[in-house]
Design a protein around this motif. Structure first.
Motif, mmCIF file in Angstrom:
data_model
loop_
_atom_site.group_PDB
_atom_site.id
_atom_site.type_symbol
_atom_site.label_atom_id
_atom_site.label_comp_id
_atom_site.label_asym_id
_atom_site.label_seq_id
_atom_site.Cartn_x
_atom_site.Cartn_y
_atom_site.Cartn_z
ATOM 1 N N GLU A 127 0.818 -1.214 0.000
ATOM 2 C CA GLU A 127 0.000 0.000 0.000
ATOM 3 C C GLU A 127 0.848 1.259 0.000
ATOM 4 O OE1 GLU A 127 -2.688 0.133 3.282
ATOM 5 O OE2 GLU A 127 -3.397 -1.925 3.010
ATOM 6 N N GLY A 128 1.930 1.232 0.804
ATOM 7 C CA GLY A 128 2.725 2.416 1.044
ATOM 8 C C GLY A 128 2.860 2.652 2.540
ATOM 9 N N GLY A 129 3.777 3.543 2.927
ATOM 10 C CA GLY A 129 3.955 3.832 4.342
ATOM 11 C C GLY A 129 4.410 2.617 5.119
ATOM 12 N N GLY A 130 3.724 2.332 6.219
ATOM 13 C CA GLY A 130 4.090 1.209 7.071
ATOM 14 C C GLY A 130 3.562 -0.120 6.605
ATOM 15 N N ILE A 131 2.853 -0.148 5.474
ATOM 16 C CA ILE A 131 2.263 -1.392 4.993
ATOM 17 C C ILE A 131 2.854 -1.710 3.617
ATOM 18 C CG2 ILE A 131 0.125 -2.607 4.470
ATOM 19 C CD1 ILE A 131 -1.274 -0.834 6.462
ATOM 20 N N GLN A 132 4.041 -2.277 3.650
ATOM 21 C CA GLN A 132 4.756 -2.665 2.442
ATOM 22 C C GLN A 132 5.510 -3.960 2.729
ATOM 23 O OE1 GLN A 132 6.230 0.947 -0.016
ATOM 24 N NE2 GLN A 132 6.586 1.585 2.088
ATOM 25 N N ARG A 133 5.327 -4.944 1.866
ATOM 26 C CA ARG A 133 5.939 -6.252 2.060
ATOM 27 C C ARG A 133 7.293 -6.397 1.363
ATOM 28 N NH1 ARG A 133 3.354 -8.553 6.254
ATOM 29 N NH2 ARG A 133 1.100 -8.684 5.949
ATOM 30 N N MET A 134 7.471 -5.696 0.272
ATOM 31 C CA MET A 134 8.643 -5.953 -0.572
ATOM 32 C C MET A 134 9.284 -4.664 -1.077
ATOM 33 S SD MET A 134 6.380 -7.623 -3.701
ATOM 34 C CE MET A 134 7.792 -7.941 -4.737
ATOM 35 N N ASP A 183 -11.304 8.410 5.240
ATOM 36 C CA ASP A 183 -10.995 8.581 6.654
ATOM 37 C C ASP A 183 -9.910 9.633 6.801
ATOM 38 O OD1 ASP A 183 -10.012 8.316 9.324
ATOM 39 O OD2 ASP A 183 -10.793 6.278 9.411
ATOM 40 N N GLY A 184 -10.246 10.783 7.317
ATOM 41 C CA GLY A 184 -9.292 11.872 7.414
ATOM 42 C C GLY A 184 -8.575 11.978 8.738
ATOM 43 N N ARG A 185 -8.691 10.957 9.596
ATOM 44 C CA ARG A 185 -8.027 11.026 10.898
ATOM 45 C C ARG A 185 -6.510 10.958 10.731
ATOM 46 N NH1 ARG A 185 -11.591 6.479 13.957
ATOM 47 N NH2 ARG A 185 -11.543 5.590 11.845
ATOM 48 N N ASN A 186 -5.817 11.924 11.289
ATOM 49 C CA ASN A 186 -4.370 12.050 11.125
ATOM 50 C C ASN A 186 -3.634 11.209 12.172
ATOM 51 O OD1 ASN A 186 -1.851 12.915 10.253
ATOM 52 N ND2 ASN A 186 -1.917 14.802 11.482
ATOM 53 N N VAL A 187 -3.798 9.893 12.071
ATOM 54 C CA VAL A 187 -3.173 8.959 13.010
ATOM 55 C C VAL A 187 -2.723 7.712 12.260
ATOM 56 C CG1 VAL A 187 -4.505 9.734 15.012
ATOM 57 C CG2 VAL A 187 -5.411 7.902 13.556
ATOM 58 N N ALA A 188 -1.787 7.003 12.851
ATOM 59 C CA ALA A 188 -1.370 5.724 12.277
ATOM 60 C C ALA A 188 -2.488 4.707 12.474
ATOM 61 C CB ALA A 188 -0.100 5.236 12.963
ATOM 62 N N PRO A 189 -2.625 3.733 11.570
ATOM 63 C CA PRO A 189 -3.617 2.679 11.783
ATOM 64 C C PRO A 189 -3.298 1.931 13.072
ATOM 65 C CG PRO A 189 -2.114 2.106 10.002
ATOM 66 C CD PRO A 189 -1.860 3.538 10.338
ATOM 67 N N SER A 190 -4.343 1.477 13.740
ATOM 68 C CA SER A 190 -4.138 0.869 15.053
ATOM 69 C C SER A 190 -5.219 -0.156 15.347
ATOM 70 C CB SER A 190 -4.176 1.951 16.139
ATOM 71 O OG SER A 190 -5.499 2.505 16.223
ATOM 72 N N LYS A 191 -5.186 -0.667 16.575
ATOM 73 C CA LYS A 191 -6.167 -1.651 17.020
ATOM 74 C C LYS A 191 -7.578 -1.076 17.024
ATOM 75 C CE LYS A 191 -6.823 -4.984 20.803
ATOM 76 N NZ LYS A 191 -6.246 -5.507 22.067
ATOM 77 N N THR A 192 -7.682 0.213 17.238
ATOM 78 C CA THR A 192 -9.002 0.840 17.300
ATOM 79 C C THR A 192 -9.389 1.566 16.020
ATOM 80 O OG1 THR A 192 -8.007 2.808 18.315
ATOM 81 C CG2 THR A 192 -8.901 1.118 19.805
ATOM 82 N N ASN A 193 -8.414 1.804 15.146
ATOM 83 C CA ASN A 193 -8.686 2.504 13.887
ATOM 84 C C ASN A 193 -7.951 1.813 12.742
ATOM 85 O OD1 ASN A 193 -8.985 4.216 11.736
ATOM 86 N ND2 ASN A 193 -7.930 5.954 12.648
ATOM 87 N N PRO A 194 -8.679 1.097 11.872
ATOM 88 C CA PRO A 194 -8.029 0.356 10.792
ATOM 89 C C PRO A 194 -7.500 1.221 9.657
ATOM 90 C CG PRO A 194 -10.405 0.194 10.579
ATOM 91 C CD PRO A 194 -10.145 0.922 11.873
ATOM 92 N N ASP A 195 -7.863 2.490 9.618
ATOM 93 C CA ASP A 195 -7.488 3.347 8.487
ATOM 94 C C ASP A 195 -6.431 4.391 8.847
ATOM 95 O OD1 ASP A 195 -8.856 2.328 6.264
ATOM 96 O OD2 ASP A 195 -10.719 3.254 6.879
ATOM 97 N N GLY A 196 -6.878 5.571 9.269
ATOM 98 C CA GLY A 196 -5.923 6.642 9.534
ATOM 99 C C GLY A 196 -5.121 6.970 8.296
ATOM 100 N N TRP A 197 -3.784 6.867 8.375
ATOM 101 C CA TRP A 197 -2.912 7.246 7.263
ATOM 102 C C TRP A 197 -3.034 6.327 6.054
ATOM 103 C CZ3 TRP A 197 1.809 7.612 11.044
ATOM 104 C CH2 TRP A 197 1.680 8.781 11.806
ATOM 105 N N ARG A 198 -3.745 5.220 6.189
ATOM 106 C CA ARG A 198 -3.945 4.341 5.028
ATOM 107 C C ARG A 198 -4.927 4.950 4.037
ATOM 108 N NH1 ARG A 198 -5.877 -1.303 7.062
ATOM 109 N NH2 ARG A 198 -5.085 -2.083 5.071
ATOM 110 N N SER A 199 -5.689 5.939 4.478
ATOM 111 C CA SER A 199 -6.677 6.596 3.624
ATOM 112 C C SER A 199 -6.072 7.820 2.946
ATOM 113 C CB SER A 199 -7.889 7.020 4.456
ATOM 114 O OG SER A 199 -8.779 7.818 3.696
#
Length: 390
Positions: A127-134, A183-199
């Motif tokens: 995806e980008g950011g903290g969610i990248q496998r390769m 999702d415009g929340r300016n936070v890293a994805p977490s246990k309580t928020n699956p989106d945040g910066w992924r959006s």
């Protein structure tokens, strides 16, 4: 899928053509003894046009079931999935954070085990950011939120194409992205928020444009995009990987969250992932197990004809709803999904076998229509442009 677990998170198969037949031409009674049988018009045999559906109808239920399963495997040891691929698994889902330099050759070897050499969906979360496998092999992308704020759609497409081209060169042909949740929340994805910066943004229009740009960038690079997470996780009450989670009410999603999916479908989205959140106003089951969400809304009202994949059926939201991974797989297929995913934890080989057996048994006892299983298998082949008749 979450930033923590990240489990994976074409066109419709043509229907068989109507039987075309012509009646045999019966000879008129004749009194001329010199008339030979060879002068009679022959009977014309009934023919059925060959399609993927008519070919798949001849497959065993177990082989059809295997085609609907994506098997999780470590990108550092893809040969671990050889037996499942040899048994006809439709795809493999790569886990890890640093791909081996020879991943491409390893996957090329793995693909030689596909029955009939019909191709294999090799998917990952890039995806980008903290969610990248390769990223070590293909280059890094920033979080979607950064792209949405700092890049134009054209820049998004251009940068994603560069990454996708390298993914394709490494034999990875499907990316579980883009995230088109609003999702415009300016936070890293977490246990309580699956989106945040992924959006990309909290603005529906921005997400629609950027999501299509990301999707087109993947396609331009030779990678199949999977748009997620229908019908939209923005503003969710929790992260479904860790427990039951609700989206915003359906009446709100229709205005805020659905337009990016509509835009992606109009732009030719080949695949869409359905979330494990329940949707207030669309029933009590997680969306991935809901015929209302998949068959009525996504297929029916939005007119999506491509591949529908589930988010990870290992999610706590699925077990909390009373389903095991195997029973959830059956329910997902019944609801209109075509391909199911689960986590790498545990024994993937045993879990794959359990899923295939559950699907096969469900067809045998009438809980899953065989025509639905054939339809699902057809969508898996179609997204890879496999033609069984050629």
């Amino acid at each position: 899928m979450t930033a923590t677990l990240l489990a994976g998170c074409g066109t419709s198969t043509p229907k068989a053509a109507p039987h075309s037949s012509s009646p045999g031409v019966s000879p008129a009674p004749s009194t001329a003894s010199s008339r030979s049988p060879s002068s009679f018009s022959p009977d014309l045999t009934t023919t059925t046009a060959c399609t993927n559906s008519t070919k798949l109808a001849g497959w065993s239920n177990h082989r059809l079931a295997m085609l609907t399963v994506a098997v999780p495997v470590s990108e550092a040891s893809v040969s671990d999935a050889t037996s499942e691929v040899s048994a006809g698994a439709g795809g493999v889902l790569l886990f890890g954070s640093k791909a081996p330099s020879d991943l491409g050759s390893r996957l090329t070897t793995l693909k030689t085990h596909v029955p009939g050499h019909l191709g294999l969906l090799v998917m990952t979360d890039e995806e980008g950011g903290g969610i990248q496998r390769m990223a070590n092999l293909v280059g890094s992308l920033p979080w979607a939120a950064y792209m949405g704020t700092h890049w134009t759609p054209a820049q998004i497409q251009q940068n994603v194409t560069k990454v996708a081209s390298k993914m394709a060169a490494a034999q990875v042909n499907m990316d579980l992205a883009p995230v088109v949740d609003v999702d415009g929340r300016n936070v890293a994805p977490s246990k309580t928020n699956p989106d945040g910066w992924r959006s990309f943004s909290g603005n529906t229009s921005v997400v629609s444009k950027d999501g299509v740009a990301y999707m087109n960038g993947l396609r331009a690079g030779g990678v199949i995009p999977v748009v997620k997470h229908f019908p939209g996780l923005g503003g969710s009450s929790y992260n479904s990987d860790f427990g039951p989670a609700r989206t915003l009410p359906w009446s709100t999603l229709q205005k805020v969250a659905i337009p990016p999916f509509t835009a992606a479908i109009k732009a030719g989205a080949p695949a869409i992932m359905v979330s494990n959140n329940t949707v207030p106003g669309l029933g009590t089951n997680p969306a991935s197990l809901s015929p209302t969400a998949i068959s009525s809304e996504l297929r029916g009202k939005l007119g999506f004809k491509g591949l529908v994949v589930t988010d990870s059926l290992s999610a706590k939201a699925i077990s909390a709803a009373g389903f095991s991974v195997s029973t959830a797989a059956v329910q997902a297929l019944r609801s209109g999904a075509d391909m199911v995913m689960f986590d790498l934890g545990g024994n993937p080989s045993s879990q794959t076998s359990s899923i295939a057996t559950a699907i096969t048994n469900a067809v045998a006892d009438g809980h899953l229509a065989r025509s639905r299983l054939i339809d699902a298998a057809g969508h898996v082949l179609a997204v890879r442009h496999v033609n069984l008749c050629s």
